[in-house]
Design an enzyme around this catalytic site. Structure first.
Site, PDB file in Angstrom:
ATOM      1  N   LYS A 131       0.832  -1.205   0.000  1.00  0.00           N
ATOM      2  CA  LYS A 131       0.000   0.000   0.000  1.00  0.00           C
ATOM      3  C   LYS A 131       0.868   1.257   0.000  1.00  0.00           C
ATOM      4  O   LYS A 131       0.689   2.148  -0.844  1.00  0.00           O
ATOM      5  CB  LYS A 131      -0.928   0.006   1.210  1.00  0.00           C
ATOM      6  CG  LYS A 131      -1.888   1.197   1.227  1.00  0.00           C
ATOM      7  CD  LYS A 131      -2.653   1.305   2.531  1.00  0.00           C
ATOM      8  CE  LYS A 131      -1.815   1.939   3.604  1.00  0.00           C
ATOM      9  NZ  LYS A 131      -2.579   2.276   4.821  1.00  0.00           N
TER      10      LYS A 131
ATOM     11  N   ASP B 204      -6.243   0.597   0.367  1.00  0.00           N
ATOM     12  CA  ASP B 204      -6.389   0.871   1.795  1.00  0.00           C
ATOM     13  C   ASP B 204      -7.765   0.386   2.239  1.00  0.00           C
ATOM     14  O   ASP B 204      -8.476  -0.288   1.486  1.00  0.00           O
ATOM     15  CB  ASP B 204      -6.175   2.356   2.082  1.00  0.00           C
ATOM     16  CG  ASP B 204      -7.301   3.236   1.546  1.00  0.00           C
ATOM     17  OD1 ASP B 204      -8.164   2.726   0.797  1.00  0.00           O
ATOM     18  OD2 ASP B 204      -7.331   4.430   1.891  1.00  0.00           O
TER      19      ASP B 204
END
Length: 277
Positions: A146, A164
């Site tokens: 991420k 996310d």
């Protein structure tokens, strides 16, 4: 002809049924691209909401954003960036001083470890320069896929999908993936959109998740994506109720896209039937 009086018509608000979940990879791809188009209408400009001027600054801000808000991180980073202008400064940082600067972002001891370790790794392995490939970035302290994709897409201009909590939730609500594992969800979306769309789609979807499609109570009745959404009805469908849930500086624009004014009423018609019917 019957002498019976004609039945009285009653006015009832029309309701929208949730869209069906796409059954095939091709159907999911088509839906993903339609959603991408609507997200672009909602958020024509959707830069990362973390403030930064260099790739290293974005990396640091992203590490600090874990279990915190972007707004909180943006209050903290000016002092951090001023005190630690490069990788060498993080590598040599006094732990107590760094912890004090970042304390309000939460989990500050772990984050200080990551930032000091990041600086040391960059100095020792990359001549103090943040690398610009996914394979290298994920080897750095504080980096997962991420964080790496945030930096790739927003600092280096290279395609990256940032799964996310917001994007993961929305991909499942939209029927684009069944995966709860972020890596699997990332791969599913990567197969549905061309790489050139990955970063902007990620940013726009995150904006959508923060402003409209909230985790507990999405604003279904005031959402431009409602006709495509299998999860329509998870939140309030009555437009004025849903409109009150929409947040952010783009609120008036988001409401106008579905024909509502700032009070959540249909534009030009006063109180009555909703914009999404």
């Amino acid at each position: 002809m019957s002498d019976r009086p004609a039945p009285q018509r009653t006015s009832r608000p029309r309701t929208r049924k949730p869209a069906s979940v796409p059954a095939s990879p091709l159907a999911r791809t088509r839906r993903a691209r339609k959603i991408a188009g609507l997200l672009a209408e909602e958020f024509p400009q959707a830069p990362a909401e973390l403030d930064f001027t260099t790739p290293l600054e974005l990396a640091v801000a992203t590490v600090l954003s874990a279990q915190s808000t972007d707004a909180r991180v943006n209050l903290v980073t000016p002092a951090v960036f001023a005190k630690y202008p490069d990788a060498a400064a993080y590598a040599a940082a006094d732990r107590a001083e760094l912890e004090e600067l970042i304390k309000s972002t939460g989990f500050f001891r772990n984050k200080a470890n990551s930032l000091i370790g990041l600086g040391q790794a960059l100095v020792e392995r990359f001549d103090g320069v943040l690398p610009d490939t996914l394979d290298e970035l994920v080897t750095l302290p504080g980096f997962g896929r991420k964080t790496a994709n945030v930096v790739l897409g927003n600092a280096f201009g290279k395609p990256g999908i940032t799964v996310d909590t917001h994007l993961g939730r929305l991909l499942r609500r939209w029927g684009l993936t069944d995966a709860t594992d972020p890596v699997k969800a990332e791969r599913d979306l990567a197969g549905q959109l061309p790489a050139a769309m990955w970063t902007e789609f990620s940013n726009r979807a995150i904006y959508h998740g923060r402003r409209i499609c909230h985790a507990k109570k999405p604003a279904c009745g005031a959402c431009l994506l409602a006709p495509l959404c299998p999860s329509y009805g998870t939140g309030p469908t009555e437009p004025t109720v849903a409109a009150a849930l929409i947040t952010g500086p783009e609120r008036d624009h988001l409401l106008a896209l579905v024909g509502l004014d700032a009070e959540g009423l249909p534009v030009g018609t006063g109180a009555g039937a909703g914009a999404v019917t």
